[in-house]
Design an enzyme around this catalytic site. Structure first.
Site, short mmCIF file in Angstrom:
data_model
loop_
_atom_site.label_atom_id
_atom_site.label_comp_id
_atom_site.label_asym_id
_atom_site.label_seq_id
_atom_site.Cartn_x
_atom_site.Cartn_y
_atom_site.Cartn_z
N HIS A 55 -21.58 5.63 -1.59
CA HIS A 55 -21.52 4.36 -2.34
C HIS A 55 -22.18 3.22 -1.56
O HIS A 55 -21.85 2.05 -1.76
CB HIS A 55 -20.06 4.02 -2.69
CG HIS A 55 -19.44 5.02 -3.60
ND1 HIS A 55 -18.08 5.11 -3.81
CD2 HIS A 55 -19.98 5.99 -4.38
CE1 HIS A 55 -17.83 6.09 -4.66
NE2 HIS A 55 -18.94 6.64 -5.02
N GLN B 120 0.05 10.49 -1.27
CA GLN B 120 0.35 10.57 -2.70
C GLN B 120 -0.35 11.75 -3.35
O GLN B 120 -1.40 12.20 -2.86
CB GLN B 120 -0.14 9.30 -3.42
CG GLN B 120 0.29 7.99 -2.83
CD GLN B 120 1.79 7.75 -3.03
OE1 GLN B 120 2.38 8.24 -3.98
NE2 GLN B 120 2.38 7.04 -2.08
N1 APR Z 1 -3.94 7.67 4.58
C1 APR Z 1 -4.43 8.53 3.63
N2 APR Z 1 -4.52 8.22 2.30
C2 APR Z 1 -4.08 6.99 1.93
C3 APR Z 1 -3.56 6.05 2.85
C4 APR Z 1 -3.51 6.44 4.23
N3 APR Z 1 -3.05 5.61 5.16
N4 APR Z 1 -3.22 4.90 2.16
C5 APR Z 1 -3.53 5.14 0.85
N5 APR Z 1 -4.03 6.39 0.71
C6 APR Z 1 -4.53 7.04 -0.51
C7 APR Z 1 -3.86 6.59 -1.80
O1 APR Z 1 -2.71 7.38 -2.07
C8 APR Z 1 -4.96 6.83 -2.83
O2 APR Z 1 -4.88 8.17 -3.34
O3 APR Z 1 -5.89 6.66 -0.64
C9 APR Z 1 -6.26 6.70 -2.02
C10 APR Z 1 -7.08 5.45 -2.32
O4 APR Z 1 -7.56 5.57 -3.64
P1 APR Z 1 -8.53 4.43 -4.25
O5 APR Z 1 -7.97 3.11 -3.96
O6 APR Z 1 -8.75 4.82 -5.67
O7 APR Z 1 -9.87 4.57 -3.39
P2 APR Z 1 -11.08 5.63 -3.52
O8 APR Z 1 -10.58 6.95 -4.01
O9 APR Z 1 -11.82 5.60 -2.27
O10 APR Z 1 -11.95 4.93 -4.68
C11 APR Z 1 -13.16 5.55 -5.04
O11 APR Z 1 -13.75 3.70 -6.41
O12 APR Z 1 -13.53 1.49 -6.57
C12 APR Z 1 -14.44 2.46 -6.36
O13 APR Z 1 -16.45 2.45 -5.13
C13 APR Z 1 -15.08 2.34 -4.99
O14 APR Z 1 -15.48 4.06 -3.34
C14 APR Z 1 -14.53 3.55 -4.25
C15 APR Z 1 -14.21 4.53 -5.36
#
Ligand code: APR
EC number: 2.3.1.286
Length: 253
Positions: A118, A220
């Protein structure tokens, strides 16, 4: 901390490892994720209004101010123990990171092979002629909602952040690299992603179809949990150092 035995065994046998990371990987460094109910960025800001090509066309100053703020947030935090553990592991194993994150915390921890699906928040370019823009943006002392993007020295086009916005396609090279790496891997760790944004969320299934073992590390349940061989309900900064220690303890020095 107890590391799942099956994971240690497959990790010790693995010749090629890919770590697919999302926003959760950087959460313990102090960077917000996107969708976490409490303080996820998309709970506080509208992705449509800030992280899409349409938003940029409509109001570039609003979008620019927001990305410069995020750029400064990344500069103010450090890689966490999870980033460090991956870097340590990469010194002793054929390991690559494929990340959805636009921060540079994997590189700052010392991991050399990093594919940014990204884009990168520290790579700016002209939105017209695509030329890279080296100047580092600075936020004024007082937080502002709007900030005029600088102009390209060559064509006077607006400078934009080097990230992939909603509605844009992924950089070809990054996608081809990512598919090749997960297709050749023995083990794919999926760390800190909700698994809902495609095409990145499709990589674990590609890896599995090519014979890799897929292990999820996330406190989660996610959209990837059902197709993973193993899900470890732990955080990145707690699980990864424990795993890498267990892998290296089992190895002959
Ligand atoms: N360690 C591991 N996992 C974690 C932690 C942690 N400390 N804290 C939160 N999480 C998990 C959450 O449970 C969730 O499943 O990380 C995940 C974050 O999910 P999102 O916020 O949806 O992020 P991501 O999956 O990277 O989003 C994908 O969406 O918004 C767009 O471009 C953006 O790259 C991003 C893409």
């Amino acid at each position: 901390m107890e590391v799942p035995r099956a994971l240690v065994q497959v990790a010790q046998r693995a010749r090629r490892v890919v770590v697919l990371t999302g926003a959760g990987m950087s959460a313990e460094s102090g960077l917000s994720t996107f969708r976490d109910p409490e303080n996820g960025l998309w709970q506080r800001f509208s992705a449509q209004h800030l992280a899409s090509a349409a938003a940029w066309d409509e109001d570039p100053a609003l979008v620019w101010a927001w990305y410069v703020w995020r750029f400064e947030c990344v500069g103010e935090v450090q890689p966490n123990a999870g980033h460090d553990a991956i870097a340590r592991w990469s010194e002793r194993t054929d390991l690559a990171v494929v990340t959805q994150n636009v921060d540079n915390l994997h590189e700052r921890a010392g991991t050399r092979s990093v594919v940014h699906l990204h884009g990168s928040i520290s790579a700016f370019r002209c939105s017209a002629c695509e030329r890279p823009h080296a100047e580092t943006p600075v936020l004024p002392d007082e937080p502002v909602e709007r900030l005029a993007p600088p102009r390209c020295a060559t064509c006077a086009g607006l400078i934009r952040p080097g990230v992939v916005w909603f509605g844009e396609t992924l950089p070809d090279r990054a996608w081809v690299d990512a598919v090749a790496k997960v297709s050749e891997a023995d083990l794919v760790l999926v760390v800190g992603t909700s698994g809902i944004v495609y095409p990145a969320a499709g990589l674990p299934a590609i890896a599995r179809s090519e014979g890799a073992v897929v292990v999820e590390i996330n406190p989660q349940t996610t959209d990837i949990s059902d197709m993973a061989d193993l899900s470890w309900r732990e955080t990145a900064a707690r699980a990864l150092p424990a795993l890498v220690d267990a892998v290296h303890d089992g190895e002959c020095p």
